[in-house]
Design an enzyme around this catalytic site. Structure first.
Site, PDB file in Angstrom:
ATOM      1  N   ALA A  68       0.793  -1.118   0.123  1.00 17.18           N
ATOM      2  CA  ALA A  68      -0.111  -0.071   0.072  1.00 17.18           C
ATOM      3  C   ALA A  68       0.860   1.072  -0.078  1.00 17.18           C
ATOM      4  O   ALA A  68       2.045   1.156   0.495  1.00 17.18           O
ATOM      5  CB  ALA A  68      -0.899   0.104   1.200  1.00 17.18           C
ATOM      6  N   GLY A 111       0.639  -5.083   0.959  1.00 18.03           N
ATOM      7  CA  GLY A 111      -0.307  -5.336  -0.201  1.00 18.03           C
ATOM      8  C   GLY A 111      -0.100  -5.717  -1.363  1.00 18.03           C
ATOM      9  O   GLY A 111      -0.802  -6.422  -2.046  1.00 18.03           O
ATOM     10  N   GLU A 114      -0.041  -9.245  -0.879  1.00 18.68           N
ATOM     11  CA  GLU A 114      -1.652  -9.864  -0.903  1.00 18.68           C
ATOM     12  C   GLU A 114      -2.345  -9.644  -2.196  1.00 18.68           C
ATOM     13  O   GLU A 114      -3.185 -10.242  -2.700  1.00 18.68           O
ATOM     14  CB  GLU A 114      -2.270  -8.816   0.111  1.00 18.68           C
ATOM     15  CG  GLU A 114      -2.035  -9.179   1.557  1.00 18.68           C
ATOM     16  CD  GLU A 114      -2.730  -7.987   2.450  1.00 18.68           C
ATOM     17  OE1 GLU A 114      -2.173  -6.800   2.328  1.00 18.68           O
ATOM     18  OE2 GLU A 114      -3.311  -8.459   3.464  1.00 18.68           O
ATOM     19  N   GLU A 134       3.447  -5.509   8.036  1.00 17.88           N
ATOM     20  CA  GLU A 134       2.382  -4.755   8.553  1.00 17.88           C
ATOM     21  C   GLU A 134       2.516  -4.346  10.125  1.00 17.88           C
ATOM     22  O   GLU A 134       2.499  -3.311  10.679  1.00 17.88           O
ATOM     23  CB  GLU A 134       0.991  -5.252   8.267  1.00 17.88           C
ATOM     24  CG  GLU A 134       0.413  -4.820   6.676  1.00 17.88           C
ATOM     25  CD  GLU A 134       0.915  -6.017   5.866  1.00 17.88           C
ATOM     26  OE1 GLU A 134       1.737  -6.731   6.019  1.00 17.88           O
ATOM     27  OE2 GLU A 134       0.369  -5.685   4.687  1.00 17.88           O
TER      28      GLU A 134
HETATM   29  N1  COA Z   1       4.434   3.574  -0.411  1.00 13.98           N
HETATM   30  C1  COA Z   1       4.885   4.828  -0.937  1.00 13.98           C
HETATM   31  N2  COA Z   1       5.992   4.723  -1.545  1.00 13.98           N
HETATM   32  C2  COA Z   1       6.775   3.821  -1.548  1.00 13.98           C
HETATM   33  C3  COA Z   1       6.521   2.557  -0.911  1.00 13.98           C
HETATM   34  C4  COA Z   1       5.365   2.468  -0.388  1.00 13.98           C
HETATM   35  N3  COA Z   1       5.135   1.258   0.182  1.00 13.98           N
HETATM   36  N4  COA Z   1       7.671   1.744  -1.149  1.00 13.98           N
HETATM   37  C5  COA Z   1       8.717   2.351  -1.775  1.00 13.98           C
HETATM   38  N5  COA Z   1       8.204   3.680  -1.916  1.00 13.98           N
HETATM   39  C6  COA Z   1       8.856   5.084  -2.422  1.00 13.98           C
HETATM   40  C7  COA Z   1      10.018   5.391  -1.535  1.00 13.98           C
HETATM   41  O1  COA Z   1       9.373   6.285  -0.762  1.00 13.98           O
HETATM   42  C8  COA Z   1      10.840   5.986  -2.642  1.00 13.98           C
HETATM   43  O2  COA Z   1      10.156   7.200  -2.957  1.00 13.98           O
HETATM   44  P1  COA Z   1      11.097   8.748  -3.235  1.00 13.98           P
HETATM   45  O3  COA Z   1      12.101   8.333  -4.580  1.00 13.98           O
HETATM   46  O4  COA Z   1      10.044   9.721  -3.730  1.00 13.98           O
HETATM   47  O5  COA Z   1      11.866   8.858  -2.046  1.00 13.98           O
HETATM   48  C9  COA Z   1      10.769   5.319  -4.028  1.00 13.98           C
HETATM   49  O6  COA Z   1       9.594   4.514  -3.834  1.00 13.98           O
HETATM   50  C10 COA Z   1      11.838   4.296  -4.074  1.00 13.98           C
HETATM   51  O7  COA Z   1      11.900   3.457  -2.770  1.00 13.98           O
HETATM   52  P2  COA Z   1      13.300   2.958  -2.154  1.00 13.98           P
HETATM   53  O8  COA Z   1      12.974   2.495  -0.841  1.00 13.98           O
HETATM   54  O9  COA Z   1      14.303   3.912  -2.526  1.00 13.98           O
HETATM   55  O10 COA Z   1      13.492   1.691  -3.321  1.00 13.98           O
HETATM   56  P3  COA Z   1      14.389   0.312  -3.063  1.00 13.98           P
HETATM   57  O11 COA Z   1      14.583  -0.045  -4.517  1.00 13.98           O
HETATM   58  O12 COA Z   1      15.743   0.927  -2.513  1.00 13.98           O
HETATM   59  O13 COA Z   1      13.665  -0.587  -2.125  1.00 13.98           O
HETATM   60  C11 COA Z   1      11.575  -1.791  -1.578  1.00 13.98           C
HETATM   61  C12 COA Z   1      12.501  -1.029  -2.510  1.00 13.98           C
HETATM   62  C13 COA Z   1      10.284  -2.159  -1.858  1.00 13.98           C
HETATM   63  C14 COA Z   1      12.413  -2.874  -0.807  1.00 13.98           C
HETATM   64  C15 COA Z   1      11.522  -0.580  -0.249  1.00 13.98           C
HETATM   65  O14 COA Z   1      11.064   0.779  -0.914  1.00 13.98           O
HETATM   66  C16 COA Z   1      10.515  -1.026   0.860  1.00 13.98           C
HETATM   67  O15 COA Z   1      10.705  -1.837   1.848  1.00 13.98           O
HETATM   68  N6  COA Z   1       9.272  -0.328   0.916  1.00 13.98           N
HETATM   69  C17 COA Z   1       8.322  -0.527   1.824  1.00 13.98           C
HETATM   70  C18 COA Z   1       7.539  -1.696   1.713  1.00 13.98           C
HETATM   71  C19 COA Z   1       6.663  -1.743   2.849  1.00 13.98           C
HETATM   72  O16 COA Z   1       6.855  -1.992   3.949  1.00 13.98           O
HETATM   73  N7  COA Z   1       5.604  -2.148   2.480  1.00 13.98           N
HETATM   74  C20 COA Z   1       4.278  -2.496   3.313  1.00 13.98           C
HETATM   75  C21 COA Z   1       3.217  -1.482   3.048  1.00 13.98           C
HETATM   76  S1  COA Z   1       1.930  -1.776   4.295  1.00 13.98           S
END
Ligand code: COA
Length: 252
Positions: A68, A111, A114, A134
């Site tokens: 999400a 999400g 999911e 989460e």
């Molecule tokens: N919601 C909103 N934005 C998100 C996001 C999310 N779930 N996941 C990543 N982004 C955004 C980051 O904020 C970043 O934005 P910016 O460039 O404006 O700062 C961009 O996407 C790139 O993210 P980044 O973390 O730098 O990419 P990465 O390739 O190093 O890592 C992930 C990718 C998916 C491993 C990492 O982004 C991550 O762990 N995201 C969160 C996952 C999470 O906890 N999801 C559960 C939600 S309930």
């Protein structure tokens, strides 16, 4: 493409018997925001009207979906939770008439994971990872993981993953039944998913629809649902043709 409105966060390709839908918000790692949910609802409305197979993917660039949209999540309150934004679209995807396959390359988190469980089958690359972080964000995996994950991997494994947020790599995902196939080379991901859909596409559409309904029905619906479904199929013209073709091939 024509007829698909403003679906900027999805790429949609029509291919005869199937739609190929690619999440396309790479700058946010395909985080699922309100616009993407709305575009997915448009896809579902179309597939409900004109049933076809669905291949849902994040492409083969190393990301499926980061979950999400955390920026939108922060502002959401209890009424937003009760509006069932993600759980409703995932349930709608799950209930699509014909089989769906998710093709996953890279992280499918929260999400995003999911969304893959909402599909009927999953194919992934070796760099895929699944996780439900989460509880670490102070919330519940509320868009299907509490019931679809136990159904896929068993209750104890699901609880461990939901309580710890531990990430599951592709090898473990295959071993525990979370995915159906893994591919070594990301370039082969979509071809493998299409190959699986090609095998499915050989079946009768009505038999597929009724089989999917029966498998997804609550336990109490059996065997009655199966009996009624079989009664419908036994009198289906396509069944007669397929069985006759089989017998003719065998020379009987
Ligand atoms: N919601 C909103 N934005 C998100 C996001 C999310 N779930 N996941 C990543 N982004 C955004 C980051 O904020 C970043 O934005 P910016 O460039 O404006 O700062 C961009 O996407 C790139 O993210 P980044 O973390 O730098 O990419 P990465 O390739 O190093 O890592 C992930 C990718 C998916 C491993 C990492 O982004 C991550 O762990 N995201 C969160 C996952 C999470 O906890 N999801 C559960 C939600 S309930």
């Amino acid at each position: 493409m024509g007829g698909w409105g403003q679906a900027v966060s999805l790429d949609i390709e029509e291919r005869g018997d199937r739609l190929v839908v690619t999440l396309n918000r790479p700058e946010k790692r395909n985080a699922i925001d309100a616009e993407m949910v709305s575009a997915l609802h448009d896809v579902c409305a179309r597939l409900e009207r004109e049933p076809r197979l669905l291949l849902l993917t994040g492409g083969s660039e190393g990301i499926f979906a980061a979950g999400a949209d955390i920026a939108q999540l922060r502002e959401r309150g209890r009424l937003d939770a009760l509006a069932a934004i993600n759980s409703a679209i995932f349930a709608r995807i799950r209930a699509l008439p014909l089989p769906t396959v998710a093709a996953i390359d890279g992280p499918a988190l929260g999400g995003g994971a999911e969304l893959t469980y909402a599909c009927d089958l999953r194919v992934c690359t070796e760099r895929a990872v699944f996780g439900q972080p989460e509880v670490r964000l102070g919330i519940l995996a509320g868009a299907g993981a509490t019931h679809r994950l136990p159904a896929l991997v068993g209750e104890a494994r699901a609880k461990e993953l939901l309580f710890t947020g531990r990430r599951v790599n592709a090898e473990e995902a295959l071993r525990i039944g979370l995915v159906n196939r893994t591919v070594a080379d990301p370039a082969d991901l979509l071809g493998t998913a299409h190959g699986l859909l090609d095998e499915i596409a050989k079946a009768s559409g009505l038999a597929l629809r009724l089989t999917k309904l029966a498998v997804d029905a609550p336990p109490g619906a059996h065997p009655q649902l199966d009996l009624v479904s079989q009664a419908v199929l036994f009198e289906d013209e396509e069944k007669r043709r397929r069985v006759t073709d089989f017998l003719d091939r065998k020379g009987r």
